[in-house]
Design an enzyme around this catalytic site. Structure first.
Site, PDB file in Angstrom:
ATOM      1  N   ASP A 292      10.884  49.344  37.380  1.00 47.41           N
ATOM      2  CA  ASP A 292      11.011  48.984  38.781  1.00 47.41           C
ATOM      3  C   ASP A 292      11.459  47.522  38.831  1.00 47.41           C
ATOM      4  O   ASP A 292      11.472  46.812  37.818  1.00 47.41           O
ATOM      5  CB  ASP A 292       9.712  49.206  39.551  1.00 47.41           C
ATOM      6  CG  ASP A 292       9.986  49.335  41.053  1.00 47.41           C
ATOM      7  OD1 ASP A 292      11.105  48.985  41.487  1.00 47.41           O
ATOM      8  OD2 ASP A 292       9.092  49.767  41.798  1.00 47.41           O
TER       9      ASP A 292
HETATM   10  C1  BGC Z   1      11.029  49.323  44.733  1.00 44.30           C
HETATM   11  C2  BGC Z   1      11.712  50.578  44.244  1.00 44.30           C
HETATM   12  C3  BGC Z   1      13.197  50.466  44.459  1.00 44.30           C
HETATM   13  C4  BGC Z   1      13.717  49.223  43.788  1.00 44.30           C
HETATM   14  C5  BGC Z   1      15.219  49.035  43.917  1.00 44.30           C
HETATM   15  C6  BGC Z   1      11.691  48.051  44.209  1.00 44.30           C
HETATM   16  O1  BGC Z   1      11.201  46.923  44.837  1.00 44.30           O
HETATM   17  O2  BGC Z   1       9.677  49.372  44.350  1.00 44.30           O
HETATM   18  O3  BGC Z   1      11.191  51.692  44.898  1.00 44.30           O
HETATM   19  O4  BGC Z   1      13.831  51.616  43.976  1.00 44.30           O
HETATM   20  O5  BGC Z   1      13.086  48.100  44.358  1.00 44.30           O
HETATM   21  O6  BGC Z   1      15.576  48.707  45.191  1.00 44.30           O
END
Ligand code: BGC
Length: 734
Positions: A292
């Protein structure tokens, strides 16, 4: 003349042999006729350590509205990068950057462009939590297919979706993004969305690779706060959180995202057990895991790595192949390999996984996004129809005292509340390229529906929060002149989603006060509630005549809602998440374990049961459920069993009815929940008609349980199959 002919023939032969020579020299990885594995191996054999490491990094590209996650300047992007998060809404920028990857790097390896396409790309569908209330996985699959097509045609190859975190704390803003509190429901919708996104051919130009997230247990965030610790025993990990991921992997999900949360001392992004032993070794997943955003670097503040380098080492050796915005792998992985801390075999395995997905997406053969106009890729009539139907089926009629709804013989309607004219908030969080101008506000929907039938007046009354009551008088004035008051209340879009926890799930006091003052006028009060989470409604329940939970319905917005208010549509949505009586009950969910003293242990100050149960949802018609008819009452372990139940529509209109099938095993080596959803089915039942619903039971899968090692087991004894208040006992013998 003759000479010229000969020269021409010679030239032709020469150029043919040049082409043949060229084909012969075409590296195997560029040859579309070869298998993916052959192409991967060939390319791997040509790559340097640096080139391999670069494949495992993801930066960002383009415009971004998420203040948390900012995009990189275009010029800072190395052309050899493995992946980019793509924030633009057409292929232009992508193609320019891709051209550099294809033409300015030694091997011409295409970049994979990912993006959060969560509930639609431009055609915004209801939030996922609402979609689950439709209990219609086929429709969800269709919506995901539309989202995939719009995204791929706009330069996105890969969506960070579906989010399948079982979530039981509505204070956590991210409950909006998943399919609710039940493991089985999340599993069914995981498979449906993966099929919708990926279709049967990732290289079709209309499909995107899916990403199951956030692996795993992120929904257990303590006290509903984001990014914090999660306490998950091995037993709970398997009986509550794993199933959606297992089913998503079985459905073919190309990728997974490792989670932010610390799982009982080992964060999701450093967890060898979940990422390697389970995912790769046990389930045989051959795609890749992306971290993530920042979750590798965050191993440091989480207290398991002393610096970025150690974080990279921990994440990589645990099984995270791609680094999303940590700058940990590009800075440290090469060094770690040279120092012998990361084996070349592990590095090669990781790179292969990434390349495999790129080949499957057809990126080597078609790296660029064809230029199309917005009209050629967005908002097709069929896509809008799906948006409308999905919103229709996800709206839940919570309460309908004295059949207040649908409205009959109403000539004057007061439409009040801060949500009434908003288009923006109806789209919810993670709206991708959704455009608020495309959304039909609740007021506009009601206007369309009641044109020529009733006169509408509007007053906002108040804002979503704050204490300015200066608009109350105007609201009361128009309410006094009307036959009915429709109050459009709820949450701003940004009150749910990532980093959007709330200490209470009640609406701000000012909204409750507005309802109270309008109720005092003695007119029927109907609440249209838009939110990204279940709400605390016990006070509003007492002072309203009808309540419709409309969630964040996407661009169809007011149309299907008004259709329900008018009776053109019979509501059929049922809750995918429990509505607590009050926030203090959280965590509260239907499939809790049995209590040692079921008749004690209650709250002294509030009821101990929820206000609205999981699967609650009213209809304008009435269904009567017949008796459960099992094919046999006693079975052996290998036998099959099926159970039927007839459901009759005894009311005045046709309706869609969902039957939920639960299992209860009162005595087991490992204690089990009071009820576990194992199957559901939705059918149209015309008025006066009876439809038979059937559950084909596979004993190990449906009656058995799972232990802390992820092993399914089935014990002899009595099991109850439950549908609503009907129950039948079947006995399993050795
Ligand atoms: C979130 C994810 C997301 C990623 C990319 C993160 O902050 O937790 O769910 O896919 O950002 O945008």
């Amino acid at each position: 003349m003759k000479n010229r002919k000969i020269t021409f023939l010679l030239l032709l032969v020469a150029s043919c042999s040049l082409i043949a020579q060229g084909e012969k020299d075409l590296p195997a990885y560029k040859d579309a006729k070869r298998s993916v594995e052959e192409r991967v191996s060939d390319l791997m054999s040509r790559m340097t350590l640096e080139e391999k490491v670069m494949q495992l990094n993801q930066y960002t590209l383009g415009r971004n509205d998420n203040a948390n996650n900012m995009a990189d300047p275009v010029n800072d992007i190395p052309p050899a990068i493995g992946s980019l998060i793509y924030f633009s809404s057409n292929g232009d920028l992508r193609n320019r950057v891709q051209k550099r990857a294809m033409e300015e790097t030694r091997l011409g390896i295409p970049i994979i462009f990912g993006y959060d396409v969560i509930h639609g790309y431009r055609t915004t569908y209801p939030i996922s939590l609402a979609q689950a209330c439709s209990w219609n996985p086929q429709l969800v699959e269709q919506a995901c297919a539309v989202a995939a097509q719009e995204a791929r045609m706009s330069g996105v190859d890969w969506t960070f979706s579906p989010m399948i975190d079982v979530a039981r704390d509505a204070r956590w803003g991210r409950v909006a993004e998943g399919y609710g509190e039940d493991p089985y429901a999340n599993a069914v919708f995981a498979a449906a969305s993966v099929k919708g996104y990926q279709g049967t051919d990732l290289a079709s130009g209309k499909n995107v690779a899916a990403c199951l997230k956030h692996y795993i247990g992120y929904g257990a965030s303590e006290a509903g706060r984001d990014y914090v610790y999660t306490e998950i025993s091995g037993q709970t990990l398997w009986d509550t959180y794993m199933l959606p991921y297992e089913e998503g992997v079985k459905a073919g999900a190309a990728t997974l995202m490792s989670s932010f949360n610390d799982i009982s001392g080992t964060p999701g992004s450093a967890n060898h057990y979940t990422l390697t032993e389970v995912l790769k070794e046990r389930w045989g997943h051959d795609g890749f895991v992306v971290s993530d955003w920042g979750s590798i670097e965050q191993l440091r503040p989480q207290g398991v790595a002393k610096d970025k380098k150690e974080a990279a080492l921990k994440a990589f050796t645990a099984g995270v192949e791609m680094d999303m915005m940590n700058r940990s792998y590009d800075n440290h992985l090469g060094e770690l390999v040279k120092e012998g801390k990361v084996s070349e075999a592990l590095l090669n395995d990781a790179v292969k996984r990434v390349l495999r997905v790129k080949f499957r997406l057809g990126l080597f053969d078609n790296p660029y996004t064809p230029q199309t106009t917005e009209k050629e890729r967005f908002l097709f009539p069929q896509s809008l129809k799906i948006a409308e139907q999905l919103a229709e089926e996800s709206i839940v009629l919570l309460k309908n005292e004295n059949n207040t709804l649908p409205l009959k013989n109403v000539s004057k309607m007061a439409v009040v509340g801060p949500m009434a004219k908003s288009q923006w908030h109806l789209l919810g969080s993670w709206r991708a390229q959704g455009n608020a101008d495309d959304a039909v506000s609740l007021f506009a929907g009601l206007e369309n529906e009641f044109k020529g039938k009733a006169q509408l007046s509007f007053a906002a009354g108040c804002d979503f929060d704050g204490d300015d009551k200066s608009g109350f008088d105007e609201a009361k004035k128009i309410a006094a002149q009307s036959d009915v008051v429709i109050l459009c209340l709820g949450e701003k879009a940004q009150w749910s989603g990532e980093n959007a926890s709330r200490s209470t799930i009640a609406l701000p006091q000012i909204q409750e006060d507005l309802v109270e003052e309008l109720k005092a006028l003695g007119k029927p009060v109907i609440l249209l509630l838009s939110s990204g989470r279940p709400l605390e409604l016990n006070r509003l329940d007492k002072i309203s005549d009808a309540m419709l939970q409309v969630w964040q319905p996407g661009i169809a917005g007011g149309n299907p809602i008004a259709g329900i208010v008018a009776g053109r549509i019979n509501p059929s949505g049922k809750l995918s998440m429990t509505f607590p009586y009050s926030t203090g009950q959280i965590p509260i969910y239907y499939n809790h374990r049995q209590s040692a003293r079921p008749h004690q242990g209650k709250y002294q100050d509030i009821p101990s049961t929820p206000l609205y149960d999981f699967a609650h949802g009213l209809s304008y018609t009435t269904y009567t459920y017949g008796d459960l008819k099992p094919s046999t009452l006693t079975i052996k372990k290998g036998d099959k069993l099926s159970i039927e139940i007839p459901v009759t529509n005894v009311g005045g209109i046709d309706g869609l009815e969902t039957v939920h099938w639960f299992v209860f095993d009162p005595v087991s080596t490992i204690s089990r929940p009071v009820k576990e959803l194992k199957h559901f089915e939705k059918q149209m039942i015309k008025k006066g008609e009876t439809k038979v619903f059937k559950f084909d039971i596979d004993p190990l899968k449906d009656l058995g349980f799972i232990n802390a090692d992820g092993k399914r087991f089935l014990e002899s004894g009595d099991y109850y199959i439950i549908v609503k208040d009907k129950k039948v006992k079947v006995t399993l013998v050795d």
